[in-house]
Design a protein around this motif. Structure first.
Motif, PDB file in Angstrom:
ATOM      1  N   MET A  76       0.890  -1.165   0.014  1.00 18.36           N
ATOM      2  CA  MET A  76      -0.038  -0.082   0.008  1.00 18.36           C
ATOM      3  C   MET A  76       0.917   1.292   0.061  1.00 18.36           C
ATOM      4  SD  MET A  76      -3.071   1.027   2.751  1.00 18.36           S
ATOM      5  CE  MET A  76      -4.226  -0.310   2.008  1.00 18.36           C
TER       6      MET A  76
ATOM      7  N   LEU B  22      -2.306   5.857   2.159  1.00 20.36           N
ATOM      8  CA  LEU B  22      -2.321   6.009   3.600  1.00 20.36           C
ATOM      9  C   LEU B  22      -2.806   7.296   4.183  1.00 20.36           C
ATOM     10  CD1 LEU B  22       0.769   3.953   4.792  1.00 20.36           C
ATOM     11  CD2 LEU B  22      -1.610   3.285   5.324  1.00 20.36           C
TER      12      LEU B  22
ATOM     13  N   ASN C 181      -6.724   7.807   3.569  1.00 19.79           N
ATOM     14  CA  ASN C 181      -7.478   7.359   4.792  1.00 19.79           C
ATOM     15  C   ASN C 181      -7.201   8.058   5.890  1.00 19.79           C
ATOM     16  OD1 ASN C 181      -8.234   5.164   2.900  1.00 19.79           O
ATOM     17  ND2 ASN C 181      -6.864   3.797   3.680  1.00 19.79           N
TER      18      ASN C 181
ATOM     19  N   ALA D 218       1.436   2.556  10.961  1.00 18.55           N
ATOM     20  CA  ALA D 218       1.765   1.875   9.711  1.00 18.55           C
ATOM     21  C   ALA D 218       3.463   1.511  10.281  1.00 18.55           C
ATOM     22  CB  ALA D 218       1.852   2.781   8.534  1.00 18.55           C
TER      23      ALA D 218
END
Lengths: 406, 300
Positions: free
Chosen positions: B1, B6, B9, B265
């Motif tokens: 990803m 990220l 989102n 993350a």
């Protein structure tokens, strides 16, 4: 007052009545009738989480238990007045123990007890003190490992269910590297330990081992970490909501199913989820195509299983509750049915029911149950998979007697 | 990803949190009390959107989410106004703690009512945007495939935040709201109806929470009982940005989402959560007035 002209008639009628009442028939049978037997009152308490984060699973438990009790009541048990009470165990052990204190009395001979591990750990000493067996579908391994002989689990314990989950990944999907995503709760940690042990035994590398807390919304960091590990398969040990969230975001990342892409996709990484995924309410949160690469382990899948016993249970459940049953409902139904069978066989006290559960064998709707000596009654597991076209899975693999209980 | 996904989102989630936090601060400024029901109002908006979408989706099609926005906002505004009239205004003469307790009680009643009405299972709300060509869930922007719903969430929340800013900064009602918040006694003395403005603040705050609930319900589902978690996020956002400062709450909410996503993350979400609270503690020690400072110096 009787009018004067009718007085002789009234007098005659009274005299006849007195004569009739004084007359006794000839003595044919002089043995007095025995008094009608007073049925023994037997109570079963259903103490499950109806509110709080495990309410969905708790309602399945409640419905399964109540269905079994209503059927038993309708059929009748000679000499027994079967009663039950349903109490909310809530979210905390304190609420659960209060409910236990309220719901368990002298005539209580069994408790259909919460799926939530911390509730069960709090119930165990209380059950030993009250001498009532607990029948549950809680998967937390520890509850049957504490040496307290009052608990019986009618759902595969983690060592059974997680071994089946790991075997499916390793053997059916030929995965060599997996990413393991688990909840940072007692449920998640218990399953995570069992999965890690199972994968070690199967020679599968756990390339990523990620924990997430309840209440986390954006799972894209988790998805990123899992993708970075380049796994052959994703293995989840999450509660219902987070399972659906993860599947949705995994599909949105282009590595699972997705709108317009049902069926296997090049580069897709399959998900083998925990039992929460097999629940119809979890699948209802996702589009069918998002479920394309998703399988789940469970003890039984009544919505997906066409075998006669399961289908009959599912039909009765739908008629009673206007909803789809899941593995927790059938497990709790079977648990209470086995308690009822013990009562039919003459058990009238908690210890007698416990002995019947510990030594007996019960062919239930979802499985055949027998204790492994520690109260683990369910030893089979199934894997269900979604085809990307509907929200109803099919049973893909059955694992019987996973742990090899004699 | 990739990183842009990220960021998209995190921005979407932060923008939704910002709507909740903004409503929190509006009420704080209007009545000088923390509205502990703000998180449950957000959950109520999510449930209402999910329930309405089930019935309206056949008629409204792929635009159900956007079409329901004003409906949910109006319904929640009415609920917010009713809460102020029935649970908060009667306690206006009492110490602020009475209003706190009243909003806690309202929040709990809402939580249980929602669980009773909609059940224990999570529900999914309507999407804001239809899927792209071929059913793709992404939107290609500047060469990056970004999640369509996240982009839509951030855009809708951004427009609403701008609208509230314009309302407060450049309208007659906004000036009166700010005046009543800054000095309620003087505002009353010059004829500003502080009571009515408190009702308006509650209505606006509830409408924002309801819209946030709708925005969150598709991507993240909605389940009874999660209002407390949202409330904590709003509380921290208000504390981070500066107690009572509207812009500060928005910045605080965006910072929370960015922090959770970045640390989540890089390390793990539980660590991100623990570190977030550690940072808040440090901030309270070194800069108790928040990043932007307290506007009126009256911490509740």
């Amino acid at each position: 007052m009787v009018p004067a002209r009718r007085f002789p008639l009234a007098l005659a009628a009274t005299a006849l009545a007195l004569i009739a009442s004084a007359w006794t028939p000839p003595a044919v049978a002089t043995t007095p009738l025995p008094p009608a037997p007073v049925p023994t009152v037997i109570d079963i308490a259903v103490i499950v989480p109806i509110t709080g984060p495990l309410a969905l699973e708790g309602m399945s438990q409640r419905n399964g238990a109540v269905l079994a009790l209503e059927q038993a009541k309708a059929q009748g048990i000679p000499g027994v007045d079967l009663r039950w009470t349903v109490l909310d165990a809530g979210a905390s052990p304190e609420t659960a123990t209060n409910a236990f204190a309220k719901g368990v009395g002298r005539s209580t001979i069994a408790v259909a007890a919460s799926i939530f591990g911390p509730h069960m750990l709090a119930f165990l000493p209380l059950a030993a003190e009250a001498q009532v067996p607990l029948v549950t579908v809680s998967g937390t391994a520890r509850i049957t490992e504490m040496g307290i002989p009052w608990v019986f689990r009618f759902f595969p314990a983690d060592p059974t269910a997680k071994l089946a989950q790991a075997r499916y990944a390793a053997q059916a999907l030929a995965a060599k590297r997996v990413a393991l995503v688990s909840q940072s709760t007692a449920y998640g940690q218990s399953g995570r330990q069992a999965l890690a042990a199972a994968f070690a035994g199967l020679g599968v590398a756990v390339a990523a081992d990620i924990e997430l807390a309840l209440g986390l919304r954006d799972l894209s960091p988790i998805v990123a970490q899992a993708l970075a590990a380049q796994p052959d398969a994703l293995v989840l040990q999450l509660h219902a909501g987070p399972t659906a969230l993860f599947v949705k975001q995994w599909a949105a990342a282009g590595r699972g199913g997705g709108p317009g892409r049902p069926g296997p996709v090049a580069g897709a990484v399959p998900i083998i989820a925990g039992s929460a995924m097999h629940q119809p309410a979890t699948a209802a949160l996702l589009e069918p195509a998002e479920l394309a690469q998703v399988c789940a382990e469970t003890g039984a899948a009544p919505a997906a299983d066409a075998s006669p016993a399961v289908a009959a249970f599912a039909r009765d459940y739908r008629a009673a509750f206007a909803g789809e049953p899941d593995g927790f409902a059938v497990g709790q139904y079977d648990a209470v049915s086995m308690v009822v069978a013990a009562i039919r066989s003459g058990a009238r006290t908690g210890p007698a029911v416990r002995d019947a559960l510990a030594r007996g064998r019960h062919a239930g709707a979802g499985a055949t149950y027998r204790s492994d000596g520690r109260g683990n009654m369910a030893h089979d597991a199934v894997i269900v998979c979604y085809d990307g076209r509907s929200r109803t899975p099919t049973v893909t693999m059955r694992y019987e007697n996973v742990a090899g209980v004699p | 990803m990739d990183l842009p996904v990220l960021i998209a989102n995190a921005l979407a989630l932060g923008a939704a949190y910002a709507l909740v936090a903004l409503g929190f601060v509006l009420v704080l400024n209007a009545v000088g009390a923390v509205n502990f029901a703000q998180g449950d109002l957000c959950v109520a908006g999510g449930f209402l959107a999910a329930a309405l979408a089930q019935r309206a989706a056949p008629a409204l099609g792929p635009w159900t989410g956007l079409a329901l926005l004003p409906v949910v906002a109006l319904a929640l505004a009415a609920l917010g106004w009713a809460i102020e009239r029935l649970a908060v205004r009667p306690l206006a003469a009492r110490p602020p703690v009475a209003a706190y307790i009243a909003t806690i009680a309202v929040g709990l009643m809402l939580e249980h009512a929602l669980a009773g009405l909609f059940g224990a299972a999570p529900l999914g709300g309507p999407a804001l945007l239809p899927p792209g060509p071929g059913g793709t869930p992404t939107l290609t922007t500047l060469g990056h495939a970004l999640p369509r719903q996240s982009v839509a969430m951030a855009a809708v929340a951004g427009v609403l935040l701008l609208a509230v800013h314009l309302l407060l900064a450049h309208s007659w009602t906004g000036r009166r709201l700010r005046a009543a918040a800054q000095d309620p006694e003087t505002a009353r003395a010059v004829g500003i109806p502080a009571g009515h403005l408190a009702g308006l603040s509650f209505a606006l705050a509830a409408a924002l929470a309801g819209i946030a609930g709708l925005l969150l319900s598709h991507q993240y589902f909605v389940v009874a009982g999660e209002g407390a978690g949202l409330m904590v996020k709003a509380y921290i956002a208000a504390t981070l940005g500066g107690w009572g400062r509207i812009g500060g709450a928005v910045i605080g909410a965006l910072l929370i989402a960015a922090f959770e996503t970045a640390v989540g993350a890089a390390a793990s979400p539980p660590l991100a959560e623990a570190l977030l609270y550690a940072c808040v503690l440090v901030l309270l020690l070194v800069r108790p007035q928040g990043l932007l400072g307290e506007p009126y110096g009256r911490r509740a």
